[in-house]
Write a protein that holds these residues in place. Structure first.
Motif, PDB file in Angstrom:
ATOM      1  N   GLU A   1       0.832  -1.197   0.000  1.00  0.00           N
ATOM      2  CA  GLU A   1       0.000   0.000   0.000  1.00  0.00           C
ATOM      3  C   GLU A   1       0.873   1.255   0.000  1.00  0.00           C
ATOM      4  N   LYS A   2       1.930   1.219   0.799  1.00  0.00           N
ATOM      5  CA  LYS A   2       2.860   2.356   0.896  1.00  0.00           C
ATOM      6  C   LYS A   2       3.559   2.587  -0.438  1.00  0.00           C
ATOM      7  N   GLN A   3       3.981   1.498  -1.098  1.00  0.00           N
ATOM      8  CA  GLN A   3       4.676   1.616  -2.375  1.00  0.00           C
ATOM      9  C   GLN A   3       3.746   2.134  -3.464  1.00  0.00           C
ATOM     10  N   LEU A   4       2.528   1.684  -3.493  1.00  0.00           N
ATOM     11  CA  LEU A   4       1.574   2.121  -4.509  1.00  0.00           C
ATOM     12  C   LEU A   4       1.090   3.537  -4.250  1.00  0.00           C
ATOM     13  N   GLY A   5       1.037   3.924  -2.976  1.00  0.00           N
ATOM     14  CA  GLY A   5       0.575   5.247  -2.598  1.00  0.00           C
ATOM     15  C   GLY A   5       1.595   6.330  -2.871  1.00  0.00           C
ATOM     16  N   SER A   6       2.854   5.975  -2.999  1.00  0.00           N
ATOM     17  CA  SER A   6       3.915   6.984  -3.183  1.00  0.00           C
ATOM     18  C   SER A   6       3.971   7.515  -4.587  1.00  0.00           C
TER      19      SER A   6
END
Length: 147
Positions: free
Chosen positions: A142-147
């Motif tokens: 989620e963190k990687q896609l949100g960045s």
């Protein structure tokens, strides 16, 4: 005799005793499911009582202030309360879904990989549907896609 502070520290947030497994006890035994059903029902009652308090507070405090700043402050306060209650309403729905999982004997296993979620994790977050490894991985993605 244990001191009152030690007794309180051994109890978690919603005032229940941590589950004590017996030797050789099967994961998600009837006794374990009853423990989590009790936790979830208590939590649901607390949330519903909070909703009732909010309704009464809003009815009692509603006033038509002549000063626009006072009116705006009250409206903002009510807006924040309603937002919090909406989150709690969604949580109550999730609690109901979790209670149904317990009833169907599908509670306590990870939706992603199928392993045991674990008693302590479920006591910390009774509505958890992922084991700690899968939840951590999901948060990383989620963190990687949100960045």
């Amino acid at each position: 005799m244990p001191t009152k502070a030690k007794q309180q520290s051994s109890q978690l947030i919603r005032g229940f005793e941590p589950y004590q497994e017996t030797k050789g006890e099967e994961y998600m035994s009837e006794r374990m499911r009853a423990h989590f059903t009790s936790i979830l029902n208590k939590w649901k009652v607390e949330l519903m009582e909070e909703v009732d308090r909010t309704v009464h507070h809003m009815q009692d405090e509603a006033a038509n202030f002549p000063d626009p700043a006072d009116r705006a402050s009250q409206e903002e306060e009510f807006s924040l309360e309603l937002r919090a209650r909406d989150r709690e309403r969604k949580l109550i729905k999730k609690i109901d879904e979790t209670l149904q999982l317990i009833e169907d004997n599908d509670y306590g296993w990870c939706d992603s990989c199928g392993v045991e979620i674990g008693i302590r994790r479920l006591e910390a977050r009774p509505t958890a549907t992922l084991c700690i490894d899968c939840k951590t991985l999901a948060e990383i993605k989620e963190k990687q896609l949100g960045s």
